[in-house]
Write an enzyme that holds these catalytic residues in place. Sequence first.
Site, PDB file in Angstrom:
ATOM      1  N   HIS A 147       2.995   0.208 -14.094  1.00 46.14           N
ATOM      2  CA  HIS A 147       2.985  -0.074 -12.854  1.00 46.14           C
ATOM      3  C   HIS A 147       2.590   1.354 -11.894  1.00 46.14           C
ATOM      4  O   HIS A 147       1.822   1.223 -10.926  1.00 46.14           O
ATOM      5  CB  HIS A 147       4.451  -0.255 -12.496  1.00 46.14           C
ATOM      6  CG  HIS A 147       4.760  -0.175 -11.118  1.00 46.14           C
ATOM      7  ND1 HIS A 147       4.886  -1.555 -10.404  1.00 46.14           N
ATOM      8  CD2 HIS A 147       5.016   0.739 -10.100  1.00 46.14           C
ATOM      9  CE1 HIS A 147       5.286  -1.166  -9.262  1.00 46.14           C
ATOM     10  NE2 HIS A 147       5.305   0.041  -9.008  1.00 46.14           N
ATOM     11  N   GLU A 148       2.924   2.499 -12.237  1.00 47.90           N
ATOM     12  CA  GLU A 148       2.698   3.790 -11.825  1.00 47.90           C
ATOM     13  C   GLU A 148       1.225   4.179 -11.762  1.00 47.90           C
ATOM     14  O   GLU A 148       0.291   4.431 -10.850  1.00 47.90           O
ATOM     15  CB  GLU A 148       3.395   4.795 -12.222  1.00 47.90           C
ATOM     16  CG  GLU A 148       5.159   4.751 -11.962  1.00 47.90           C
ATOM     17  CD  GLU A 148       5.197   4.373 -10.478  1.00 47.90           C
ATOM     18  OE1 GLU A 148       4.454   4.734  -9.704  1.00 47.90           O
ATOM     19  OE2 GLU A 148       6.359   3.676 -10.237  1.00 47.90           O
ATOM     20  N   HIS A 151      -0.810   2.063  -9.403  1.00 49.38           N
ATOM     21  CA  HIS A 151      -0.751   2.440  -7.942  1.00 49.38           C
ATOM     22  C   HIS A 151      -1.768   3.544  -7.827  1.00 49.38           C
ATOM     23  O   HIS A 151      -2.360   3.737  -6.811  1.00 49.38           O
ATOM     24  CB  HIS A 151       0.571   3.419  -7.605  1.00 49.38           C
ATOM     25  CG  HIS A 151       1.824   2.565  -7.137  1.00 49.38           C
ATOM     26  ND1 HIS A 151       1.630   1.785  -6.093  1.00 49.38           N
ATOM     27  CD2 HIS A 151       3.142   2.430  -7.605  1.00 49.38           C
ATOM     28  CE1 HIS A 151       2.688   1.148  -5.594  1.00 49.38           C
ATOM     29  NE2 HIS A 151       3.706   1.487  -6.753  1.00 49.38           N
ATOM     30  N   GLU A 224       2.871  -2.957  -3.671  1.00 47.53           N
ATOM     31  CA  GLU A 224       3.992  -2.875  -4.756  1.00 47.53           C
ATOM     32  C   GLU A 224       3.681  -4.319  -5.843  1.00 47.53           C
ATOM     33  O   GLU A 224       3.684  -4.327  -6.911  1.00 47.53           O
ATOM     34  CB  GLU A 224       5.473  -2.959  -4.186  1.00 47.53           C
ATOM     35  CG  GLU A 224       6.238  -2.447  -4.982  1.00 47.53           C
ATOM     36  CD  GLU A 224       6.111  -0.801  -5.347  1.00 47.53           C
ATOM     37  OE1 GLU A 224       6.400  -0.484  -6.702  1.00 47.53           O
ATOM     38  OE2 GLU A 224       5.630  -0.253  -4.554  1.00 47.53           O
TER      39      GLU A 224
END
EC number: 3.4.24.-
Length: 295
Positions: A147-148, A151, A224
């Site tokens: 997930h990071e 980003h 997100e």
Amino acid sequence: MMRIVLFLATNLAILLIASITLSLFGFNGFMAANGVDLQLDQLLVFCAVFGFAGSIISLFLSKWMAKKGTGTQIISQPRTRHEQWLLQTVEELSRQAGIKMPEVGIFPAYESNAFATGWNKNDALVAVSQGLLERFSPEEVKAVLAHEIGHVANGDMVTLALIQGVVNTFVMFFAKIIGNFVDKVIFKTEEGNGPAFYIADIAAQLVLGILASTIVMWFSRKREFKADEAGARLAGTGSMIAALQRLKSEQGVPVHMPESLTAFGINGGLKQGIKSLFMSHPPLDVRIEALRQRG
């Protein structure tokens, strides 16, 4: 780099259109008729310089501020097999995402959280909390890291910094117009700026800043979902859902994260009612359902 150039070009066009629109509606003439000598094009440029300066400087200092603000310890040489696994996992995910491996760190916090920051997707930092490492399974940790990495690969840090710059610009611009109007039209100050200008300017910046932050948070919530999709793609949808469900089970634990990093964490906390407009993250139930719909 092309993302930055296109974004800046778009927003310079917005500033130009705003100036022309206000001129066409006779705003300059109205202000001049009431004793206000205010050149909107010059004011827009002034506000843009200061509006973007703060967000761009914060972006370039983001890694340093993140390390200091969270106490993150960078893993340069792994001391344990867990640190070795963490580095190998981030390296694998970065390769899959097509970015240079970021710095990897651990920050001392009981709550389960993680964040990514950095001015460039090839010069980033990904860090996870000690609490997350202790309580999440390896598959769930990998999903959080993915997930990071999402980003970073999506350029979210740069995008939100530029959006914040635009918001800052227009908050300053309209606050100064309001300040001038109150000072010259209502209080009839003839020379220079009187106390009414500064009071009205500060008050308007506070009110408009609060309203404008809802725009930034709306963009943050949209990003997100994209990061969750990247996590699902890199680590598996089941693992990403499991990680979010684990976060949901710990939802009562307060989130201690510097404000500048909240938007890039895996967990943004929970707010109810009108406060939900200021949430950097969508509710976990909504994020889980979006991943299930994605399949």
